[in-house]
Design a protein around this motif. Structure first.
Motif, PDB file in Angstrom:
ATOM      1  N   GLN A 247      16.205  -1.205  -5.079  1.00  0.00           N
ATOM      2  CA  GLN A 247      15.857  -0.700  -6.400  1.00  0.00           C
ATOM      3  C   GLN A 247      14.587   0.144  -6.358  1.00  0.00           C
ATOM      4  OE1 GLN A 247      16.790  -3.800  -5.557  1.00  0.00           O
ATOM      5  NE2 GLN A 247      17.320  -5.034  -7.344  1.00  0.00           N
ATOM      6  N   LYS A 248      13.636  -0.255  -5.535  1.00  0.00           N
ATOM      7  CA  LYS A 248      12.353   0.448  -5.466  1.00  0.00           C
ATOM      8  C   LYS A 248      12.508   1.866  -4.924  1.00  0.00           C
ATOM      9  CE  LYS A 248       9.411  -3.667  -4.950  1.00  0.00           C
ATOM     10  NZ  LYS A 248       8.541  -4.450  -4.034  1.00  0.00           N
ATOM     11  N   GLN A 249      13.571   2.111  -4.182  1.00  0.00           N
ATOM     12  CA  GLN A 249      13.770   3.447  -3.629  1.00  0.00           C
ATOM     13  C   GLN A 249      13.811   4.503  -4.728  1.00  0.00           C
ATOM     14  OE1 GLN A 249      13.882   4.503  -0.481  1.00  0.00           O
ATOM     15  NE2 GLN A 249      13.649   2.481   0.431  1.00  0.00           N
ATOM     16  N   TRP A 250      14.397   4.159  -5.884  1.00  0.00           N
ATOM     17  CA  TRP A 250      14.519   5.124  -6.977  1.00  0.00           C
ATOM     18  C   TRP A 250      13.171   5.417  -7.622  1.00  0.00           C
ATOM     19  CZ3 TRP A 250      18.868   7.716  -7.201  1.00  0.00           C
ATOM     20  CH2 TRP A 250      20.025   7.138  -6.662  1.00  0.00           C
ATOM     21  N   ALA A 251      12.251   4.457  -7.579  1.00  0.00           N
ATOM     22  CA  ALA A 251      10.945   4.643  -8.209  1.00  0.00           C
ATOM     23  C   ALA A 251      10.030   5.545  -7.402  1.00  0.00           C
ATOM     24  CB  ALA A 251      10.277   3.288  -8.439  1.00  0.00           C
ATOM     25  N   MET A 252      10.352   5.702  -6.115  1.00  0.00           N
ATOM     26  CA  MET A 252       9.428   6.434  -5.246  1.00  0.00           C
ATOM     27  C   MET A 252      10.084   7.600  -4.526  1.00  0.00           C
ATOM     28  SD  MET A 252       9.240   3.707  -2.134  1.00  0.00           S
ATOM     29  CE  MET A 252      10.659   3.536  -1.050  1.00  0.00           C
TER      30      MET A 252
ATOM     31  N   LEU B 185       0.829  -1.207   0.000  1.00  0.00           N
ATOM     32  CA  LEU B 185       0.000   0.000   0.000  1.00  0.00           C
ATOM     33  C   LEU B 185       0.862   1.254   0.000  1.00  0.00           C
ATOM     34  CD1 LEU B 185      -2.657   1.575   0.332  1.00  0.00           C
ATOM     35  CD2 LEU B 185      -2.455   1.196   2.815  1.00  0.00           C
ATOM     36  N   TYR B 186       1.833   1.310   0.915  1.00  0.00           N
ATOM     37  CA  TYR B 186       2.692   2.495   1.007  1.00  0.00           C
ATOM     38  C   TYR B 186       3.531   2.671  -0.252  1.00  0.00           C
ATOM     39  CZ  TYR B 186       1.545   2.658   6.008  1.00  0.00           C
ATOM     40  OH  TYR B 186       0.886   2.743   7.216  1.00  0.00           O
ATOM     41  N   PHE B 187       3.990   1.561  -0.807  1.00  0.00           N
ATOM     42  CA  PHE B 187       4.781   1.652  -2.032  1.00  0.00           C
ATOM     43  C   PHE B 187       3.933   2.238  -3.163  1.00  0.00           C
ATOM     44  CE2 PHE B 187       6.241  -0.319  -6.054  1.00  0.00           C
ATOM     45  CZ  PHE B 187       7.495   0.268  -6.118  1.00  0.00           C
ATOM     46  N   GLY B 188       2.692   1.772  -3.287  1.00  0.00           N
ATOM     47  CA  GLY B 188       1.813   2.300  -4.328  1.00  0.00           C
ATOM     48  C   GLY B 188       1.564   3.788  -4.171  1.00  0.00           C
ATOM     49  N   LEU B 189       1.358   4.237  -2.924  1.00  0.00           N
ATOM     50  CA  LEU B 189       1.133   5.665  -2.671  1.00  0.00           C
ATOM     51  C   LEU B 189       2.369   6.496  -3.012  1.00  0.00           C
ATOM     52  CD1 LEU B 189      -0.793   5.496   0.743  1.00  0.00           C
ATOM     53  CD2 LEU B 189      -1.743   6.056  -1.506  1.00  0.00           C
ATOM     54  N   LEU B 190       3.540   5.968  -2.677  1.00  0.00           N
ATOM     55  CA  LEU B 190       4.779   6.699  -2.973  1.00  0.00           C
ATOM     56  C   LEU B 190       5.031   6.788  -4.475  1.00  0.00           C
ATOM     57  CD1 LEU B 190       7.057   5.311  -0.139  1.00  0.00           C
ATOM     58  CD2 LEU B 190       6.533   7.718  -0.519  1.00  0.00           C
ATOM     59  N   VAL B 191       4.756   5.710  -5.192  1.00  0.00           N
ATOM     60  CA  VAL B 191       4.921   5.738  -6.652  1.00  0.00           C
ATOM     61  C   VAL B 191       3.947   6.742  -7.268  1.00  0.00           C
ATOM     62  CG1 VAL B 191       4.636   4.410  -8.773  1.00  0.00           C
ATOM     63  CG2 VAL B 191       5.829   3.400  -6.831  1.00  0.00           C
ATOM     64  N   ALA B 192       2.689   6.732  -6.785  1.00  0.00           N
ATOM     65  CA  ALA B 192       1.702   7.684  -7.292  1.00  0.00           C
ATOM     66  C   ALA B 192       2.140   9.122  -7.024  1.00  0.00           C
ATOM     67  CB  ALA B 192       0.341   7.416  -6.643  1.00  0.00           C
ATOM     68  N   ALA B 193       2.669   9.353  -5.813  1.00  0.00           N
ATOM     69  CA  ALA B 193       3.149  10.696  -5.468  1.00  0.00           C
ATOM     70  C   ALA B 193       4.348  11.084  -6.331  1.00  0.00           C
ATOM     71  CB  ALA B 193       3.529  10.754  -3.983  1.00  0.00           C
ATOM     72  N   SER B 194       5.207  10.112  -6.644  1.00  0.00           N
ATOM     73  CA  SER B 194       6.370  10.380  -7.503  1.00  0.00           C
ATOM     74  C   SER B 194       5.930  10.732  -8.919  1.00  0.00           C
ATOM     75  CB  SER B 194       7.302   9.162  -7.531  1.00  0.00           C
ATOM     76  OG  SER B 194       7.871   8.928  -6.262  1.00  0.00           O
TER      77      SER B 194
ATOM     78  N   LEU C 212      19.409 -10.096   3.165  1.00  0.00           N
ATOM     79  CA  LEU C 212      19.136 -10.752   1.886  1.00  0.00           C
ATOM     80  C   LEU C 212      17.652 -10.651   1.527  1.00  0.00           C
ATOM     81  CD1 LEU C 212      21.393 -13.952   2.081  1.00  0.00           C
ATOM     82  CD2 LEU C 212      21.780 -11.858   0.760  1.00  0.00           C
ATOM     83  N   ALA C 213      16.791 -10.540   2.525  1.00  0.00           N
ATOM     84  CA  ALA C 213      15.370 -10.358   2.248  1.00  0.00           C
ATOM     85  C   ALA C 213      15.125  -9.015   1.560  1.00  0.00           C
ATOM     86  CB  ALA C 213      14.568 -10.452   3.548  1.00  0.00           C
ATOM     87  N   HIS C 214      15.896  -7.998   1.956  1.00  0.00           N
ATOM     88  CA  HIS C 214      15.804  -6.707   1.260  1.00  0.00           C
ATOM     89  C   HIS C 214      16.138  -6.895  -0.224  1.00  0.00           C
ATOM     90  CE1 HIS C 214      14.926  -3.932   4.486  1.00  0.00           C
ATOM     91  NE2 HIS C 214      15.947  -4.361   5.223  1.00  0.00           N
ATOM     92  N   ILE C 215      17.169  -7.691  -0.498  1.00  0.00           N
ATOM     93  CA  ILE C 215      17.545  -7.967  -1.886  1.00  0.00           C
ATOM     94  C   ILE C 215      16.426  -8.742  -2.584  1.00  0.00           C
ATOM     95  CG2 ILE C 215      19.249  -9.049  -3.384  1.00  0.00           C
ATOM     96  CD1 ILE C 215      20.384  -6.730  -1.730  1.00  0.00           C
ATOM     97  N   ARG C 216      15.898  -9.737  -1.888  1.00  0.00           N
ATOM     98  CA  ARG C 216      14.840 -10.576  -2.468  1.00  0.00           C
ATOM     99  C   ARG C 216      13.602  -9.767  -2.802  1.00  0.00           C
ATOM    100  NH1 ARG C 216      12.103 -13.201  -5.035  1.00  0.00           N
ATOM    101  NH2 ARG C 216      11.404 -15.350  -4.837  1.00  0.00           N
ATOM    102  N   ARG C 217      13.300  -8.783  -1.979  1.00  0.00           N
ATOM    103  CA  ARG C 217      12.114  -7.955  -2.198  1.00  0.00           C
ATOM    104  C   ARG C 217      12.390  -6.722  -3.058  1.00  0.00           C
ATOM    105  NH1 ARG C 217       7.288  -8.950  -2.154  1.00  0.00           N
ATOM    106  NH2 ARG C 217       6.735  -6.885  -1.370  1.00  0.00           N
TER     107      ARG C 217
END
Length: 399
Positions: A153-158, A13-22, A144-149
């Motif tokens: 990389q997602k930080q740049w999208a949002m 949910l938070y990721f979607g909101l951040l991408v929308a805001a970006s 490694l879970a951060h890498i798996r998820r």
């Protein structure tokens, strides 16, 4: 258990909101860039470039000072993270570095271009030498879970959506909960998972003496405004909350509950609403007033000032012949710079001004009635700057 079941309920949910805001920020950025004649893009680009450059410097420090874990260097640790990574389904395992951090117990995952990296602080690695093998495996599995998820990389999208108060840090905290769950599920040892987080709070030697229930209970009572605000601004949840989450997910009972007081929730919501209103008001002002126009015109005036060759000659007290050649090409003798100064004004700021050059400008139509932003005509400026009487009288003769 499927990986999707381990993901914290708010992460997506938070990721979607951040991408929308970006995306919204990009759209507004395009509008601002057009309205400001490219200045907005230059400012934002400079900020992003500085952030990227700072990140590269950090990576450079790690790679040149950290000890890379290999088959020959810390072989036991190498085998552990290779095994854990493969079991977690990571096809391209990251490089792992050990870095001394002055006693800090921590680790983090990062990325350099297309290459992921995991950094373990030396005190974390030393825990494995003190018998905390499973606890160290939990820390490795968490990173490694951060890498798996694909969190890095997602930080740049949002990243452009960070203008929404607390949202970026809330997403980061949700990611931490997800990685705790994935790491605990992997090592299949809830006690070691909770102990690993306790060690991060107090160290390996004292962790054995900590009463888990008392630790969580006392932390759960810290539900005032300052404590909650500190949590909201942090990218990581409080360690007691993370421990409680692991215990709850494991089905344990008698786990202290972390609640937020009603007035604190109201204060936080009010802060968010106020911040959004202020941001929207600023954007509305830029669109409905001449804010952007004036901003761009200011830079446009600077550009125009720099592009007028006759002003450059005046600034530098050029020779009679240089002015004569430029005037012959049709230069505007009455062009004004950002401060309202004409070439005649700017010439008079210099010492040792050639009276013949002044006469040349006057003969070519220099308007002696034009005032600069200080309200001074060329004659008044000449007197104020101590020019010879002959120059002052020459200018006055054209009034």
């Amino acid at each position: 258990m499927k990986q999707s079941q381990l993901v914290h309920k708010n992460e997506t949910l938070y990721f979607g909101l951040l991408v929308a805001a970006s995306v919204l920020t990009v759209v507004l950025g395009i509008v601002f860039t057009i309205a400001s004649l490219g200045i907005f893009l230059w400012v934002i680009g400079s900020i992003l470039a500085l952030s990227l450059f700072t990140h590269w410097l950090q990576i450079g420090y790690i790679r040149t000072n950290g000890v890379k874990v290999t088959e020959r260097q810390f072989a036991d640790l190498y085998q552990t993270y290779q095994r854990v990574g493969q079991e977690m389904g990571i096809r391209l395992l990251p490089d792992v570095y050990i870095l001394q951090a002055g006693g800090v117990l921590n680790a983090f995952a990062t990325r350099f271009f297309q290459k992921n990296m995991v950094i373990l602080y030396s005190d974390v690695v030393e825990l494995s030498r003190d018998g905390y093998t499973k606890e160290v495996e939990f820390v490795i599995a968490h990173e490694l879970a951060h890498i798996r998820r694909n969190h890095v990389q997602k930080q740049w999208a949002m990243m452009l959506g960070g203008w929404i108060p607390f949202l970026g840090s809330a997403y980061s905290r949700a990611c931490e909960f997800t990685c705790d769950r994935m790491a605990a599920h992997h090592i299949q040892d809830q006690a070691a998972s909770k102990r690993a987080l306790t060690i991060l709070a107090i160290g390996g030697k004292l962790a054995k003496e900590v009463s888990e229930f008392d630790y969580l209970y006392e932390a759960s009572r810290e539900n005032g405004f300052i404590a909650k605000l500190s949590e909201l601004l942090s990218t990581h949840p409080p360690l007691p909350k993370r421990i409680a989450a692991i215990a709850t997910n494991a089905g344990e009972t008698n786990v202290p509950v972390f609640k937020t007081a009603g007035y604190v929730k109201g204060s936080i919501i009010g802060t968010i609403v106020l911040s959004v209103i202020v941001n929207v008001a600023i954007v509305a002002w830029l669109f409905t007033s001449d804010g952007l126009t004036g901003f761009s015109e200011g830079f446009g005036s600077l550009d125009a000032m720099a592009e007028e060759p006759i002003q450059e000659l005046a600034y530098n007290a050029a020779t009679y012949e240089e002015f004569e050649a430029l005037l012959a090409d049709g230069a505007d003798v009455n062009t004004q710079d950002l401060y309202g100064d004409t070439p005649l004004h700017n010439l008079l700021y210099n010492e040792g001004v050639d009276i013949d050059t002044v006469g040349l400008l006057l003969e070519n139509g220099a308007d002696v009635s034009l005032e600069n932003e200080d309200g001074m005509t060329p004659a008044e400026l000449a007197a104020d700057s101590g020019q010879p009487t002959g120059i002052i009288e020459l200018i006055q003769s054209y009034e």
